[in-house]
Design an enzyme around this catalytic site. Structure first.
Site, PDB file in Angstrom:
ATOM      1  N   TYR A  70      58.040   9.228  -3.924  1.00  0.00           N
ATOM      2  CA  TYR A  70      59.154   9.495  -4.823  1.00  0.00           C
ATOM      3  C   TYR A  70      59.709  10.901  -4.633  1.00  0.00           C
ATOM      4  O   TYR A  70      60.905  11.128  -4.839  1.00  0.00           O
ATOM      5  CB  TYR A  70      58.705   9.306  -6.268  1.00  0.00           C
ATOM      6  CG  TYR A  70      58.554   7.852  -6.662  1.00  0.00           C
ATOM      7  CD1 TYR A  70      59.487   6.897  -6.280  1.00  0.00           C
ATOM      8  CD2 TYR A  70      57.476   7.428  -7.445  1.00  0.00           C
ATOM      9  CE1 TYR A  70      59.355   5.572  -6.647  1.00  0.00           C
ATOM     10  CE2 TYR A  70      57.337   6.103  -7.821  1.00  0.00           C
ATOM     11  CZ  TYR A  70      58.275   5.180  -7.412  1.00  0.00           C
ATOM     12  OH  TYR A  70      58.145   3.869  -7.781  1.00  0.00           O
ATOM     13  N   ASP A 127      49.718  25.085  -3.175  1.00  0.00           N
ATOM     14  CA  ASP A 127      48.550  24.422  -3.776  1.00  0.00           C
ATOM     15  C   ASP A 127      48.632  24.683  -5.275  1.00  0.00           C
ATOM     16  O   ASP A 127      48.308  25.771  -5.755  1.00  0.00           O
ATOM     17  CB  ASP A 127      47.241  24.952  -3.206  1.00  0.00           C
ATOM     18  CG  ASP A 127      46.068  24.042  -3.544  1.00  0.00           C
ATOM     19  OD1 ASP A 127      46.092  23.454  -4.659  1.00  0.00           O
ATOM     20  OD2 ASP A 127      45.149  23.896  -2.735  1.00  0.00           O
ATOM     21  N   LEU A 224      57.023  13.429 -12.811  1.00  0.00           N
ATOM     22  CA  LEU A 224      56.799  11.993 -12.666  1.00  0.00           C
ATOM     23  C   LEU A 224      55.522  11.600 -13.381  1.00  0.00           C
ATOM     24  O   LEU A 224      54.472  12.226 -13.197  1.00  0.00           O
ATOM     25  CB  LEU A 224      56.703  11.614 -11.191  1.00  0.00           C
ATOM     26  CG  LEU A 224      57.975  11.789 -10.370  1.00  0.00           C
ATOM     27  CD1 LEU A 224      57.684  11.633  -8.889  1.00  0.00           C
ATOM     28  CD2 LEU A 224      59.034  10.795 -10.804  1.00  0.00           C
ATOM     29  N   TYR A 226      53.320   7.981 -15.404  1.00  0.00           N
ATOM     30  CA  TYR A 226      52.951   6.585 -15.153  1.00  0.00           C
ATOM     31  C   TYR A 226      52.539   5.949 -16.467  1.00  0.00           C
ATOM     32  O   TYR A 226      52.018   6.615 -17.358  1.00  0.00           O
ATOM     33  CB  TYR A 226      51.820   6.538 -14.116  1.00  0.00           C
ATOM     34  CG  TYR A 226      51.361   5.163 -13.722  1.00  0.00           C
ATOM     35  CD1 TYR A 226      52.268   4.142 -13.451  1.00  0.00           C
ATOM     36  CD2 TYR A 226      50.000   4.883 -13.593  1.00  0.00           C
ATOM     37  CE1 TYR A 226      51.830   2.888 -13.072  1.00  0.00           C
ATOM     38  CE2 TYR A 226      49.564   3.631 -13.211  1.00  0.00           C
ATOM     39  CZ  TYR A 226      50.482   2.626 -12.949  1.00  0.00           C
ATOM     40  OH  TYR A 226      50.046   1.382 -12.582  1.00  0.00           O
ATOM     41  N   TYR A 236      42.758   2.861 -12.639  1.00  0.00           N
ATOM     42  CA  TYR A 236      43.427   4.167 -12.622  1.00  0.00           C
ATOM     43  C   TYR A 236      42.619   5.081 -13.529  1.00  0.00           C
ATOM     44  O   TYR A 236      42.980   5.333 -14.670  1.00  0.00           O
ATOM     45  CB  TYR A 236      44.864   4.018 -13.119  1.00  0.00           C
ATOM     46  CG  TYR A 236      45.753   5.217 -12.860  1.00  0.00           C
ATOM     47  CD1 TYR A 236      46.176   5.523 -11.575  1.00  0.00           C
ATOM     48  CD2 TYR A 236      46.201   6.013 -13.905  1.00  0.00           C
ATOM     49  CE1 TYR A 236      47.021   6.596 -11.339  1.00  0.00           C
ATOM     50  CE2 TYR A 236      47.043   7.094 -13.678  1.00  0.00           C
ATOM     51  CZ  TYR A 236      47.446   7.380 -12.395  1.00  0.00           C
ATOM     52  OH  TYR A 236      48.283   8.457 -12.170  1.00  0.00           O
ATOM     53  N   LEU A 274      54.734   2.192  -6.467  1.00  0.00           N
ATOM     54  CA  LEU A 274      55.349   2.270  -5.146  1.00  0.00           C
ATOM     55  C   LEU A 274      54.249   2.439  -4.114  1.00  0.00           C
ATOM     56  O   LEU A 274      53.318   3.227  -4.304  1.00  0.00           O
ATOM     57  CB  LEU A 274      56.306   3.464  -5.068  1.00  0.00           C
ATOM     58  CG  LEU A 274      56.925   3.739  -3.695  1.00  0.00           C
ATOM     59  CD1 LEU A 274      58.038   2.723  -3.404  1.00  0.00           C
ATOM     60  CD2 LEU A 274      57.476   5.158  -3.609  1.00  0.00           C
ATOM     61  N   ARG A 277      52.104   6.570   0.786  1.00  0.00           N
ATOM     62  CA  ARG A 277      50.870   6.847   1.532  1.00  0.00           C
ATOM     63  C   ARG A 277      49.760   7.333   0.609  1.00  0.00           C
ATOM     64  O   ARG A 277      48.607   6.924   0.729  1.00  0.00           O
ATOM     65  CB  ARG A 277      51.147   7.891   2.617  1.00  0.00           C
ATOM     66  CG  ARG A 277      52.115   7.424   3.682  1.00  0.00           C
ATOM     67  CD  ARG A 277      51.525   6.322   4.537  1.00  0.00           C
ATOM     68  NE  ARG A 277      52.503   5.838   5.493  1.00  0.00           N
ATOM     69  CZ  ARG A 277      52.274   4.877   6.374  1.00  0.00           C
ATOM     70  NH1 ARG A 277      51.110   4.275   6.378  1.00  0.00           N
ATOM     71  NH2 ARG A 277      53.216   4.490   7.208  1.00  0.00           N
TER      72      ARG A 277
END
Length: 358
Positions: A70, A127, A224, A226, A236, A274, A277
């Site tokens: 995203y 980081d 973002l 969830y 999760y 989505l 990777r």
């Protein structure tokens, strides 16, 4: 959704492979949804860039290391509208990402609406679990994956951005990591729980602390989240659901504080699953679907809109939230998940067999 990963793979660091953002549900689910004549899956072609002008604006997207997530889609949507794009990339994968950019591995995913290619003006090592240089432990300083790098703490990146661009206008937090994400909460250690919170929630607070002073009034901060923040999502774990709940709560508080102090807007997008990777690394077992594949199939089978979710859908929503069109929108958690958040029952449940759905 900005999904966390487990083990040695970080959501700051997608795997070394690259690929396109599109993903379709498994054959079984695809057949189920295609049987409905009233709902058809199609790739999203909508672009709002023609109606939004961000020329002269600078957008910093934290958490980009390939073209599958995203973060990349949001950067591309902003670039489509004319914004200058700068990104923050996790140091251990920085060279891989920069090599991919120089070799043109992301060129196909970089094409903008006018046929030109998105340009990333600068890539900063970042980081986000370290606020200042004093926070970096010796084992990180001497780690070979950080060799030759410095200035990757949030404070240092903010200073570097200020030196390069003065003021900026948009900050996107596309970061998440939970080292114990595959563990149930009952089995999560204190260290793992706090690590998830640090990387996935407090990192947003710290970014706004350090970057807020160099953002132009009327600017936008976007993160973002969830649906696991408010609903139980088995698989999760590791404190990630708690971290996302923190992020959403902090969004509301920061909307008030940063709004009053800097004139900024603060929002978060609750994105559906989505197959990026980073997300694909969660719960990967030989011969089995990954967590994200289960999540995508479940969403397509149960969401009000039985269609694929693409990174571009979140990118377009982010473009709106980061644009003047949303000048009065702040403190919002906006769902971009085909409506899955609205459902209280799984329509593909065995208990629902034989019952005709609308």
């Amino acid at each position: 959704m900005a999904l966390a990963t487990s083990g040695s793979v970080s959501a700051f660091a997608p795997s070394t492979g690259v690929g396109r953002t599109s993903f379709h549900a498994s054959t079984a689910v695809a057949k189920q949804s295609s049987s409905s004549s009233s709902v058809r899956s199609s790739r999203t072609e909508l672009s709002m860039a023609a109606n939004i002008d961000l020329k002269g604006k600078v957008a910093f997207v934290a958490g980009v290391a390939d073209s599958t997530g995203y973060g990349w889609a949001i950067a591309k949507a902003l670039a489509n509208a004319g914004a200058t794009i700068i990104v923050g990339t996790w140091p251990p994968v920085l060279k891989i990402f920069e090599r991919g950019l120089s070799k043109g591995q992301f060129d196909e995913d970089s094409i903008l609406d006018d046929g030109s290619k998105m340009e990333i003006a600068k890539v900063y090592p970042l980081d986000a679990v370290f606020d200042t240089p004093d926070d970096v432990p010796e084992e990180i300083r001497t780690n070979k994956r950080y060799a030759g790098l410095d200035g990757y703490t949030i404070e240092e990146v903010a200073k570097a951005i200020e030196a390069d661009y003065g003021k900026i206008d948009i900050v996107v937090h596309s970061l998440a990591n939970g080292p114990e994400v595959t563990k149930p909460l009952l089995e999560t250690s204190r260290k793992g729980y706090l690590a998830a919170s640090s990387a996935s929630a407090y990192s947003a607070v710290s970014l706004l602390q350090k970057l807020g002073p160099i953002m132009n009034q009327g600017g936008s901060f976007l993160s973002l989240t969830y649906i696991a923040s408010e609903k139980v999502i088995p698989g999760y774990g590791g404190g990630m659901s708690s971290a996302k709940a923190q992020l959403e709560s902090d969004t509301r508080t920061l909307a008030f504080e940063a709004g009053r102090k800097y004139g900024l807007r603060v929002n978060t997008i609750s994105a559906g699953p989505l197959k990026s990777r980073a997300a694909s690394a969660i719960g990967k077992e030989p011969g089995q679907k990954t967590f994200i594949e289960y999540a995508i199939d479940y969403s397509k089978a149960n969401a009000p809109l039985a269609q694929d979710l693409y990174s571009e859908d979140v990118g377009n929503t982010a473009l709106f939230l980061n644009s003047p069109l949303a000048r009065t929108v702040t403190g919002v958690t906006l769902y971009v998940d085909n409506g899955l958040h609205a459902m209280g029952m799984a329509v593909d449940s065995k208990s629902m067999e034989g019952r005709e759905m609308v």
